[in-house]
Design a protein around this motif. Sequence first.
Motif, PDB file in Angstrom:
ATOM      1  N   LEU A  88      10.506  15.322   9.119  1.00 46.57           N
ATOM      2  CA  LEU A  88      11.818  15.242   8.491  1.00 46.57           C
ATOM      3  C   LEU A  88      11.683  15.237   6.972  1.00 46.57           C
ATOM      4  N   CYS A  89      10.713  14.495   6.443  1.00 47.66           N
ATOM      5  CA  CYS A  89      10.462  14.493   4.998  1.00 47.66           C
ATOM      6  C   CYS A  89      10.030  15.882   4.530  1.00 47.66           C
ATOM      7  N   ARG A  90       9.242  16.548   5.342  1.00 48.86           N
ATOM      8  CA  ARG A  90       8.773  17.879   4.977  1.00 48.86           C
ATOM      9  C   ARG A  90       9.937  18.859   4.883  1.00 48.86           C
ATOM     10  N   ARG A  91      10.920  18.716   5.763  1.00 48.72           N
ATOM     11  CA  ARG A  91      12.078  19.614   5.757  1.00 48.72           C
ATOM     12  C   ARG A  91      13.026  19.316   4.604  1.00 48.72           C
ATOM     13  N   HIS A  92      13.138  18.053   4.230  1.00 47.11           N
ATOM     14  CA  HIS A  92      14.174  17.646   3.299  1.00 47.11           C
ATOM     15  C   HIS A  92      13.713  17.494   1.855  1.00 47.11           C
ATOM     16  N   GLY A 132       7.751  10.563  -0.623  1.00 51.40           N
ATOM     17  CA  GLY A 132       8.762  10.429   0.422  1.00 51.40           C
ATOM     18  C   GLY A 132       8.210   9.769   1.668  1.00 51.40           C
ATOM     19  N   ILE A 133       7.045  10.237   2.107  1.00 52.34           N
ATOM     20  CA  ILE A 133       6.409   9.644   3.280  1.00 52.34           C
ATOM     21  C   ILE A 133       6.054   8.192   3.003  1.00 52.34           C
ATOM     22  N   ALA A 134       5.643   7.908   1.757  1.00 46.36           N
ATOM     23  CA  ALA A 134       5.287   6.537   1.394  1.00 46.36           C
ATOM     24  C   ALA A 134       6.494   5.610   1.489  1.00 46.36           C
ATOM     25  N   ILE A 135       7.647   6.059   0.996  1.00 47.76           N
ATOM     26  CA  ILE A 135       8.851   5.234   1.052  1.00 47.76           C
ATOM     27  C   ILE A 135       9.271   4.985   2.499  1.00 47.76           C
ATOM     28  N   MET A 136       9.243   6.035   3.312  1.00 44.24           N
ATOM     29  CA  MET A 136       9.596   5.865   4.726  1.00 44.24           C
ATOM     30  C   MET A 136       8.624   4.890   5.409  1.00 44.24           C
ATOM     31  N   THR A 137       7.352   5.036   5.097  1.00 51.48           N
ATOM     32  CA  THR A 137       6.340   4.168   5.705  1.00 51.48           C
ATOM     33  C   THR A 137       6.479   2.739   5.200  1.00 51.48           C
ATOM     34  N   LEU A 197      -1.366   8.913   2.630  1.00 50.30           N
ATOM     35  CA  LEU A 197      -1.943  10.057   1.938  1.00 50.30           C
ATOM     36  C   LEU A 197      -2.444  11.093   2.932  1.00 50.30           C
ATOM     37  N   GLY A 198      -3.036  10.633   4.028  1.00 53.32           N
ATOM     38  CA  GLY A 198      -3.487  11.560   5.059  1.00 53.32           C
ATOM     39  C   GLY A 198      -2.330  12.328   5.674  1.00 53.32           C
ATOM     40  N   SER A 199      -1.187  11.644   5.886  1.00 54.37           N
ATOM     41  CA  SER A 199      -0.008  12.316   6.431  1.00 54.37           C
ATOM     42  C   SER A 199       0.471  13.418   5.498  1.00 54.37           C
ATOM     43  N   ALA A 200       0.504  13.118   4.188  1.00 53.11           N
ATOM     44  CA  ALA A 200       0.947  14.113   3.219  1.00 53.11           C
ATOM     45  C   ALA A 200      -0.017  15.291   3.155  1.00 53.11           C
ATOM     46  N   LEU A 201      -1.303  15.016   3.203  1.00 56.53           N
ATOM     47  CA  LEU A 201      -2.291  16.099   3.176  1.00 56.53           C
ATOM     48  C   LEU A 201      -2.213  16.950   4.439  1.00 56.53           C
ATOM     49  N   ALA A 202      -2.014  16.285   5.591  1.00 57.28           N
ATOM     50  CA  ALA A 202      -1.893  17.031   6.848  1.00 57.28           C
ATOM     51  C   ALA A 202      -0.656  17.920   6.834  1.00 57.28           C
ATOM     52  N   ALA A 203       0.426  17.430   6.215  1.00 58.30           N
ATOM     53  CA  ALA A 203       1.657  18.217   6.137  1.00 58.30           C
ATOM     54  C   ALA A 203       1.467  19.472   5.307  1.00 58.30           C
ATOM     55  N   GLY A 241       0.810  -1.220   0.000  1.00 56.65           N
ATOM     56  CA  GLY A 241       0.000   0.000   0.000  1.00 56.65           C
ATOM     57  C   GLY A 241       0.838   1.262   0.000  1.00 56.65           C
ATOM     58  N   THR A 242       1.913   1.270   0.797  1.00 54.73           N
ATOM     59  CA  THR A 242       2.761   2.462   0.844  1.00 54.73           C
ATOM     60  C   THR A 242       3.445   2.710  -0.490  1.00 54.73           C
ATOM     61  N   LEU A 243       3.816   1.633  -1.174  1.00 53.35           N
ATOM     62  CA  LEU A 243       4.547   1.772  -2.433  1.00 53.35           C
ATOM     63  C   LEU A 243       3.659   2.232  -3.582  1.00 53.35           C
ATOM     64  N   ILE A 244       2.365   1.971  -3.498  1.00 51.03           N
ATOM     65  CA  ILE A 244       1.475   2.348  -4.606  1.00 51.03           C
ATOM     66  C   ILE A 244       0.664   3.604  -4.312  1.00 51.03           C
ATOM     67  N   THR A 245       0.810   4.177  -3.111  1.00 52.56           N
ATOM     68  CA  THR A 245      -0.022   5.323  -2.746  1.00 52.56           C
ATOM     69  C   THR A 245       0.133   6.480  -3.725  1.00 52.56           C
ATOM     70  N   ALA A 246       1.372   6.911  -3.979  1.00 55.02           N
ATOM     71  CA  ALA A 246       1.585   8.056  -4.870  1.00 55.02           C
ATOM     72  C   ALA A 246       1.061   7.756  -6.271  1.00 55.02           C
ATOM     73  N   TRP A 247       1.281   6.533  -6.743  1.00 49.40           N
ATOM     74  CA  TRP A 247       0.825   6.140  -8.084  1.00 49.40           C
ATOM     75  C   TRP A 247      -0.701   6.166  -8.179  1.00 49.40           C
TER      76      TRP A 247
END
Length: 413
Positions: free
Chosen positions: A324-328, A337-342, A128-134, A71-77
């Motif tokens: 950390l992803c948001r900063r970098h 980025g969040i998906a790969i970390m997750t 996806l929720g993490s990215a939207l919240a960011a 799921g994490t690997l296909i989220t962005a796609w």
Amino acid sequence: MATMGTTRTRERFSLSEMFAALGLALGPVVALGFSRFAYSLLLPPMREQLHWNFAQAGGLNTSNAIGYIIGTLITAWVAQRLGNRLTFLGSMAISALILLLSGATSTYTMLLVLRFIGGISTAITFVLGSALAARIRPTLMPVYFTGPGLGIIISGIVVPTALTSGSGGWRLGWIILGVAALVALIPTWLAYRTLPKQNTQGSAMLRLGDFRKLSPTFFGYLLFGAGYVTYMTFVIALLHAQGATPWMSALFFIILGIASALSTLGWGPILARCKGGWGPAIVSAIVLTGTLPVLLYPGFPSALVSAIIFGGSFMAGPTAVTGLCRRHLHSSFWTAGIAIMTAGFAVGQAIGPVLSGWLSDYTGNISAGVWLAPILLLLALVIAVFQQEHRLLEEHKHDNNTGHKDHSTTRSS
């Protein structure tokens, strides 16, 4: 008068942002609080009535974690093709359906399949929720991460009540959680509609160079996931082995959830001051400390201390890594980025429970398996320290202000 009007507009916008963050937080309520953590409460009666060993019990969480990796690997796609709104709400709806179906079968193979599919859907929801919240506002990110704590509190109330209904109580527990997840879709949909249009854009795939710079965080997060989920999967079973009653276990779970929900809001300012990998390292150290009381001093008072320390820190791990992803990373790479970390996080979650379950079966002592948690968290702490801080935030702000679309020249310090 003009000044007053401007102030009121800002206040309304701020309230809208808070409402959006709270609505998005219902995603991890379902994805983690209900779908993942409630299993700890349902595990003892399911294991007893369905005649599982500890490895089989851990296997269900491993199946869920494998689905979570995918799921994490296909989220962005998926988000690029279906849009963030349909992807986020659709994955929540699938998670709710999986919860309902989990109460309708006792076949181990079918439960493995359901946990696998549920892992895919909950990963998409959470990432996806993490990215939207960011994207809402950095100071509101911790609001999103209160979701798992709220889900734990609700599960700690609902599941023990359902278990009192008799031998089929674990089925009723899954079904009630599924209904609650369906109801949560309504306020989440309403909150999502308040997000600014730019928050619903697709995400670019992460570049190899960016991943290399974040590799210590990736591997540290993998070990963190393995350690924390080992504790969460088997701590209730450990308490039962130490003589705790079902209601003691429920109280432990509720206190853990309250500590998580309340403390998550306070982690934001602390983690904002941490550079490099010190944020994840500090979190790993405190979570490690939280696993020890229940192992070193068996008994309910120690369990409550463990619940407070562990509950007050474990969701700061995703908060630290998201920040950390948001900063970098440039904002167009946040979801990927969040998906790969997750994904690394999920690999750890796949390994931890089954290895812990095997150790418990091999030694005939569940505490032996749970001891794996602090060992893995110690390793996560050590690796996280090697993460360096890269000066990308200022350059990304410049890109956003100038409207540049080519980020290939972005440099790190």
